[in-house]
Scaffold this motif. Structure first.
Motif, PDB file in Angstrom:
ATOM      1  N   GLY A   1       0.910  -1.035  -0.151  1.00  0.00           N
ATOM      2  CA  GLY A   1      -0.046   0.033  -0.027  1.00  0.00           C
ATOM      3  C   GLY A   1       0.850   1.265  -0.096  1.00  0.00           C
ATOM      4  O   GLY A   1       1.711   1.354  -0.917  1.00  0.00           O
ATOM      5  N   GLU A   2       0.257   1.983   1.005  1.00  0.00           N
ATOM      6  CA  GLU A   2       1.303   3.564   1.065  1.00  0.00           C
ATOM      7  C   GLU A   2       2.617   3.550   1.536  1.00  0.00           C
ATOM      8  O   GLU A   2       3.201   4.436   1.803  1.00  0.00           O
TER       9      GLU A   2
ATOM     10  N   ARG B   1       0.256   5.814  -7.385  1.00  0.00           N
ATOM     11  CA  ARG B   1      -0.901   5.675  -6.395  1.00  0.00           C
ATOM     12  C   ARG B   1      -1.119   7.157  -6.004  1.00  0.00           C
ATOM     13  O   ARG B   1      -0.094   7.838  -5.565  1.00  0.00           O
TER      14      ARG B   1
ATOM     15  N   ARG C   1      -4.082   9.967  -3.924  1.00  0.00           N
ATOM     16  CA  ARG C   1      -5.016  10.382  -2.906  1.00  0.00           C
ATOM     17  C   ARG C   1      -5.420  11.751  -3.452  1.00  0.00           C
ATOM     18  O   ARG C   1      -4.840  12.624  -3.502  1.00  0.00           O
TER      19      ARG C   1
ATOM     20  N   GLY D   1      -9.553   2.150  -5.090  1.00  0.00           N
ATOM     21  CA  GLY D   1      -9.451   1.309  -3.968  1.00  0.00           C
ATOM     22  C   GLY D   1     -10.215   1.634  -2.710  1.00  0.00           C
ATOM     23  O   GLY D   1     -10.776   0.917  -1.767  1.00  0.00           O
ATOM     24  N   ARG D   2     -10.439   3.066  -2.625  1.00  0.00           N
ATOM     25  CA  ARG D   2     -10.936   3.502  -1.331  1.00  0.00           C
ATOM     26  C   ARG D   2     -11.878   4.899  -1.737  1.00  0.00           C
ATOM     27  O   ARG D   2     -11.066   5.884  -2.461  1.00  0.00           O
ATOM     28  N   ILE D   3     -12.901   5.031  -1.208  1.00  0.00           N
ATOM     29  CA  ILE D   3     -13.577   6.244  -1.316  1.00  0.00           C
ATOM     30  C   ILE D   3     -14.227   6.612  -0.118  1.00  0.00           C
ATOM     31  O   ILE D   3     -14.917   5.819   0.445  1.00  0.00           O
ATOM     32  N   GLU D   4     -14.276   7.946   0.471  1.00  0.00           N
ATOM     33  CA  GLU D   4     -14.826   8.229   1.678  1.00  0.00           C
ATOM     34  C   GLU D   4     -15.291   9.736   1.708  1.00  0.00           C
ATOM     35  O   GLU D   4     -14.931  10.571   0.847  1.00  0.00           O
TER      36      GLU D   4
ATOM     37  N   MET E   1     -10.562   9.982  -2.376  1.00  0.00           N
ATOM     38  CA  MET E   1     -10.620   8.697  -3.196  1.00  0.00           C
ATOM     39  C   MET E   1      -9.167   8.460  -3.142  1.00  0.00           C
ATOM     40  O   MET E   1      -8.282   9.396  -3.350  1.00  0.00           O
ATOM     41  N   GLU E   2      -8.919   7.120  -3.086  1.00  0.00           N
ATOM     42  CA  GLU E   2      -7.247   6.608  -3.499  1.00  0.00           C
ATOM     43  C   GLU E   2      -7.363   5.746  -4.537  1.00  0.00           C
ATOM     44  O   GLU E   2      -8.363   4.814  -4.753  1.00  0.00           O
TER      45      GLU E   2
ATOM     46  N   THR F   1      -7.678 -10.325   1.552  1.00  0.00           N
ATOM     47  CA  THR F   1      -9.081 -10.217   2.362  1.00  0.00           C
ATOM     48  C   THR F   1      -8.829 -10.832   3.681  1.00  0.00           C
ATOM     49  O   THR F   1      -7.795 -11.584   3.914  1.00  0.00           O
TER      50      THR F   1
END
Length: 409
Positions: free
Chosen positions: A161-162, A204, A206, A252-255, A269-270, A379
């Motif tokens: 990841g990051e 990647r 953000r 992969g990610r949204i908030e 989002m990422e 997962t």
């Protein structure tokens, strides 16, 4: 490249296979299969979330100490390091696996057995790689196998990841071992057939949007950060991908938002962009950044007169270099021959691993599977089956000794 390979990789692998020392080590992997699995369970029971790998690094450091490695340290970035000295400091081969998982700190890392399978987050990625470091070091020490060159065992931080390869980046560019490494071998996940010699590049991002926010009815017409992100995702989803090279994107990610009836003040989002070629990766990157700005402009254009504009912030949070260790490199050829000699058909592979970084620095590097099989990676249902793990360990030993040299005196 400094290497102890003095004959063809094929002859080197065959010679090692006939060595009594290597035969003893092979037997060690077979007779200690259950103990190796128990060790994997212990390692994976120590949480190692992104940027939270310290306890697992400390655990591995204690193992390295018990195995008699020297110059053991947890460096400033958090990597756990131990040296197995040969008769010479060169060639120096890094043998690594990554400490971190993709899972949050509150994740339950309890290992559950289901038949032959072990179930737990990170049990395969990269629990089987970390236990391979311990098993290989223990076999070398237990069977008193001496090497010509030296082996630097490393548990790296920040592979997932990051983390942006921060561990291996520090190791090879700023740490005590920078400029001393002749080649790099990492274990990442299971399997015996693949030899990853091609680095898959990735960018990647953000993306953060902020606005005034308000009531969904009374303030309708204010620019909505979530709506703008939706526009951007739609544009990205419509990108025409090339047939070759393989190129992918993922949100992969949204908030964002606080209530179903509130216009959000913030949303983010990422996004992960990947391609097998730098040219296509940069083309996709340019499209993505342009699409985000267009989406924000469109949302702002629909606002009511006098309403404030959405503010946009795009941060590059990960950049993995691409590249390749050529297929005719002695390290790659040795891994291919070691795979064949164990009765498995090798497969050259492209992926995104710790090896991306040394490849970008011109250091020969490959990533291998550590044996066994797995599924549901990244997962909570991730599983690992250690059946035939010893094949992966045997292959690794042949590659390591083929590169640094077996001291038979």
């Amino acid at each position: 490249m400094s290497s102890a390979i003095k004959t063809s990789p094929s002859l080197t692998a065959q010679s090692l296979l006939a060595s009594p020392q290597v035969k003893r080590a092979f037997s060690f992997f077979e007779t200690n299969a259950s103990a190796i699995t128990e060790e994997q369970i212990q390692i994976c029971s120590v949480p190692a979330s992104p940027f939270g790998e310290q306890h697992r690094a400390e655990y591995l450091s204690e193992k390295f100490s018990g195995l008699g490695l020297s110059q053991i340290e947890i460096d400033e970035e958090g990597n756990c390091i131990g040296l197995l000295k040969g008769t010479s400091p060169s060639p120096l081969l890094v043998v690594s696996a990554h400490l971190d998982t993709v899972f949050a700190p509150e994740t339950d890392f309890t290992i559950v057995r289901s038949g032959k399978r072990l179930l737990a987050p990170g049990i395969a990625d990269d629990g089987c790689g970390l236990v391979a470091l311990v098993a290989l070091a223990r076999a070398l020490q237990t069977e008193k196998i001496k090497t010509e060159g030296s082996i630097l065992f490393v548990g790296t931080v920040g592979e997932e990841g990051e983390g942006n390869l921060r561990g291996v980046r520090y190791l090879l560019t700023r740490g005590n071992w920078a400029s001393k490494v002749d080649a790099f071998l990492s274990f990442d996940g299971p399997g015996v057939d693949r030899v990853t010699n091609q680095a898959l590049g990735s960018h990647r991002y953000r993306v953060e949007l902020s606005g005034p926010g308000g009531h969904s009815w009374g303030d309708f017409g204010l620019p909505n950060p979530v709506h703008a992100l939706g526009r951007a995702v739609s544009k990205l989803a419509g990108y025409t991908l090339p047939r070759e090279p393989r190129t992918t994107f993922n949100v992969g990610r949204i908030e964002g938002g606080a209530s179903v009836n509130a216009i959000p003040e913030k949303a983010a989002m990422e996004v992960d962009l990947r391609s097998g070629a730098d040219t296509e990766l940069h083309r996709l990157d340019s499209f993505f950044r342009r699409a985000v700005r267009q989406a924000v402009d469109e949302e702002n254009a629909n606002r009511r007169p006098g309403d404030p504009l959405l503010e946009l912030k795009i941060d590059l949070i990960g950049e993995r270099p691409s590249g390749e260790t050529p297929s005719d490199s002695p390290l790659v050829e040795l891994a291919v021959e070691a795979t064949k000699i164990l009765g498995v058909e090798p497969r050259l592979d492209q992926s995104s691993t710790d090896s991306n970084l040394p490849i970008s620095l011109g250091i020969p590097a490959i990533t291998l599977g550590a044996g066994g099989t797995s599924g549901a990676s990244h997962t909570l249902a991730e599983w690992y089956d250690p059946t035939d793990r010893e094949l992966g360990l045997k292959r690794a030993l042949l590659v390591i000794l083929g590169f640094v040299g077996l001291n038979q005196k």
